[in-house]
Design a protein around this motif. Structure first.
Motif, PDB file in Angstrom:
ATOM      1  N   SER A   1       0.825  -1.205   0.000  1.00 20.73           N
ATOM      2  CA  SER A   1       0.000   0.000   0.000  1.00 20.73           C
ATOM      3  C   SER A   1       0.860   1.256   0.000  1.00 20.73           C
ATOM      4  O   SER A   1       0.498   2.263  -0.605  1.00 20.73           O
ATOM      5  CB  SER A   1      -0.958   0.001   1.190  1.00 20.73           C
ATOM      6  OG  SER A   1      -0.241  -0.003   2.409  1.00 20.73           O
ATOM      7  N   ALA A   2       2.007   1.200   0.651  1.00 22.32           N
ATOM      8  CA  ALA A   2       2.912   2.355   0.681  1.00 22.32           C
ATOM      9  C   ALA A   2       3.381   2.722  -0.723  1.00 22.32           C
ATOM     10  O   ALA A   2       3.591   3.894  -1.026  1.00 22.32           O
ATOM     11  CB  ALA A   2       4.111   2.066   1.579  1.00 22.32           C
ATOM     12  N   ALA A   3       3.534   1.723  -1.591  1.00 23.95           N
ATOM     13  CA  ALA A   3       3.940   1.995  -2.969  1.00 23.95           C
ATOM     14  C   ALA A   3       2.829   2.712  -3.732  1.00 23.95           C
ATOM     15  O   ALA A   3       3.095   3.536  -4.606  1.00 23.95           O
ATOM     16  CB  ALA A   3       4.318   0.702  -3.674  1.00 23.95           C
TER      17      ALA A   3
ATOM     18  N   ASN B   1       1.263   9.718   0.783  1.00 23.42           N
ATOM     19  CA  ASN B   1       0.019  10.488   0.842  1.00 23.42           C
ATOM     20  C   ASN B   1      -1.045   9.709   1.594  1.00 23.42           C
ATOM     21  O   ASN B   1      -0.978   8.495   1.719  1.00 23.42           O
ATOM     22  CB  ASN B   1      -0.493  10.789  -0.570  1.00 23.42           C
ATOM     23  CG  ASN B   1       0.475  11.647  -1.343  1.00 23.42           C
ATOM     24  OD1 ASN B   1       0.740  12.770  -0.968  1.00 23.42           O
ATOM     25  ND2 ASN B   1       1.024  11.092  -2.410  1.00 23.42           N
ATOM     26  N   LYS B   2      -2.067  10.403   2.079  1.00 24.65           N
ATOM     27  CA  LYS B   2      -3.195   9.752   2.740  1.00 24.65           C
ATOM     28  C   LYS B   2      -4.192   9.209   1.717  1.00 24.65           C
ATOM     29  O   LYS B   2      -4.855   8.209   1.950  1.00 24.65           O
ATOM     30  CB  LYS B   2      -3.888  10.754   3.663  1.00 24.65           C
ATOM     31  CG  LYS B   2      -5.059  10.192   4.406  1.00 24.65           C
ATOM     32  CD  LYS B   2      -5.727  11.240   5.276  1.00 24.65           C
ATOM     33  CE  LYS B   2      -6.994  10.680   5.897  1.00 24.65           C
ATOM     34  NZ  LYS B   2      -7.723  11.661   6.666  1.00 24.65           N
TER      35      LYS B   2
ATOM     36  N   LEU C   1      -8.496   5.799  -3.224  1.00 25.61           N
ATOM     37  CA  LEU C   1      -7.998   4.887  -2.204  1.00 25.61           C
ATOM     38  C   LEU C   1      -7.496   5.743  -1.056  1.00 25.61           C
ATOM     39  O   LEU C   1      -6.635   6.609  -1.246  1.00 25.61           O
ATOM     40  CB  LEU C   1      -6.865   4.023  -2.753  1.00 25.61           C
ATOM     41  CG  LEU C   1      -6.272   3.009  -1.771  1.00 25.61           C
ATOM     42  CD1 LEU C   1      -7.298   1.939  -1.419  1.00 25.61           C
ATOM     43  CD2 LEU C   1      -5.021   2.383  -2.352  1.00 25.61           C
ATOM     44  N   GLN C   2      -8.056   5.522   0.132  1.00 27.94           N
ATOM     45  CA  GLN C   2      -7.735   6.366   1.282  1.00 27.94           C
ATOM     46  C   GLN C   2      -7.304   5.494   2.455  1.00 27.94           C
ATOM     47  O   GLN C   2      -7.936   4.482   2.754  1.00 27.94           O
ATOM     48  CB  GLN C   2      -8.962   7.181   1.671  1.00 27.94           C
ATOM     49  CG  GLN C   2      -8.758   8.083   2.857  1.00 27.94           C
ATOM     50  CD  GLN C   2     -10.000   8.898   3.164  1.00 27.94           C
ATOM     51  OE1 GLN C   2     -10.994   8.829   2.455  1.00 27.94           O
ATOM     52  NE2 GLN C   2      -9.951   9.659   4.226  1.00 27.94           N
ATOM     53  N   ALA C   3      -6.223   5.905   3.129  1.00 26.49           N
ATOM     54  CA  ALA C   3      -5.772   5.257   4.355  1.00 26.49           C
ATOM     55  C   ALA C   3      -6.395   5.987   5.538  1.00 26.49           C
ATOM     56  O   ALA C   3      -6.337   7.211   5.621  1.00 26.49           O
ATOM     57  CB  ALA C   3      -4.255   5.293   4.450  1.00 26.49           C
ATOM     58  N   THR C   4      -7.004   5.241   6.453  1.00 26.42           N
ATOM     59  CA  THR C   4      -7.626   5.842   7.629  1.00 26.42           C
ATOM     60  C   THR C   4      -6.602   6.004   8.752  1.00 26.42           C
ATOM     61  O   THR C   4      -5.496   5.468   8.683  1.00 26.42           O
ATOM     62  CB  THR C   4      -8.793   4.984   8.150  1.00 26.42           C
ATOM     63  OG1 THR C   4      -8.262   3.765   8.693  1.00 26.42           O
ATOM     64  CG2 THR C   4      -9.802   4.680   7.048  1.00 26.42           C
ATOM     65  N   LYS C   5      -6.986   6.717   9.793  1.00 30.96           N
ATOM     66  CA  LYS C   5      -6.117   6.900  10.959  1.00 30.96           C
ATOM     67  C   LYS C   5      -5.806   5.570  11.639  1.00 30.96           C
ATOM     68  O   LYS C   5      -4.777   5.425  12.278  1.00 30.96           O
ATOM     69  CB  LYS C   5      -6.775   7.842  11.968  1.00 30.96           C
ATOM     70  CG  LYS C   5      -6.881   9.268  11.483  1.00 30.96           C
ATOM     71  CD  LYS C   5      -7.581  10.131  12.514  1.00 30.96           C
ATOM     72  CE  LYS C   5      -7.787  11.530  11.987  1.00 30.96           C
ATOM     73  NZ  LYS C   5      -8.512  12.384  12.931  1.00 30.96           N
ATOM     74  N   LEU C   6      -6.721   4.609  11.513  1.00 28.92           N
ATOM     75  CA  LEU C   6      -6.531   3.295  12.155  1.00 28.92           C
ATOM     76  C   LEU C   6      -5.777   2.316  11.266  1.00 28.92           C
ATOM     77  O   LEU C   6      -5.640   1.153  11.605  1.00 28.92           O
ATOM     78  CB  LEU C   6      -7.888   2.707  12.549  1.00 28.92           C
ATOM     79  CG  LEU C   6      -8.684   3.501  13.581  1.00 28.92           C
ATOM     80  CD1 LEU C   6     -10.049   2.877  13.803  1.00 28.92           C
ATOM     81  CD2 LEU C   6      -7.906   3.592  14.876  1.00 28.92           C
ATOM     82  N   GLY C   7      -5.313   2.793  10.103  1.00 28.89           N
ATOM     83  CA  GLY C   7      -4.524   1.931   9.233  1.00 28.89           C
ATOM     84  C   GLY C   7      -5.337   1.077   8.279  1.00 28.89           C
ATOM     85  O   GLY C   7      -4.799   0.168   7.653  1.00 28.89           O
ATOM     86  N   LYS C   8      -6.611   1.337   8.152  1.00 30.62           N
ATOM     87  CA  LYS C   8      -7.465   0.611   7.200  1.00 30.62           C
ATOM     88  C   LYS C   8      -7.426   1.314   5.860  1.00 30.62           C
ATOM     89  O   LYS C   8      -7.032   2.464   5.753  1.00 30.62           O
ATOM     90  CB  LYS C   8      -8.922   0.582   7.707  1.00 30.62           C
ATOM     91  CG  LYS C   8      -9.099   0.107   9.119  1.00 30.62           C
ATOM     92  CD  LYS C   8      -9.139  -1.364   9.197  1.00 30.62           C
ATOM     93  CE  LYS C   8      -9.437  -1.756  10.641  1.00 30.62           C
ATOM     94  NZ  LYS C   8      -9.428  -3.158  10.831  1.00 30.62           N
TER      95      LYS C   8
END
Length: 69
Positions: A36-38, A43-44, A57-64
């Motif tokens: 996912s980092a790639a 970015n969020k 595609l969005q990363a949440t504060k909880l890592g989801k």
């Protein structure tokens, strides 16, 4: 010890793995694995263009991860 994965068999959960949890079924290719980092590149949120439609595609504060159209 760090493990580097390059592919996986659909998902490891038997209900989602068409091989019934036995790994890659005969005649099937392993699915490529992308970190996912790639995709997010620090970015969020990242936009993904698929078949002419824009997805987010969005990363949440909880890592989801959340994928929305």
């Amino acid at each position: 010890m760090q493990t580097t994965l390059t592919s996986f068999s659909v998902l490891s959960h038997p209900s989602l793995d068409r091989s019934g949890g036995r790994g890659v079924a005969p005649g099937e290719k392993p699915v490529p694995l992308v970190e996912s980092a790639a995709l997010l590149q620090g970015n969020k949120t990242v936009g993904i263009l698929h078949n002419g439609s824009l997805y987010r595609l969005q990363a949440t504060k909880l890592g989801k991860l959340i994928l929305t159209k």
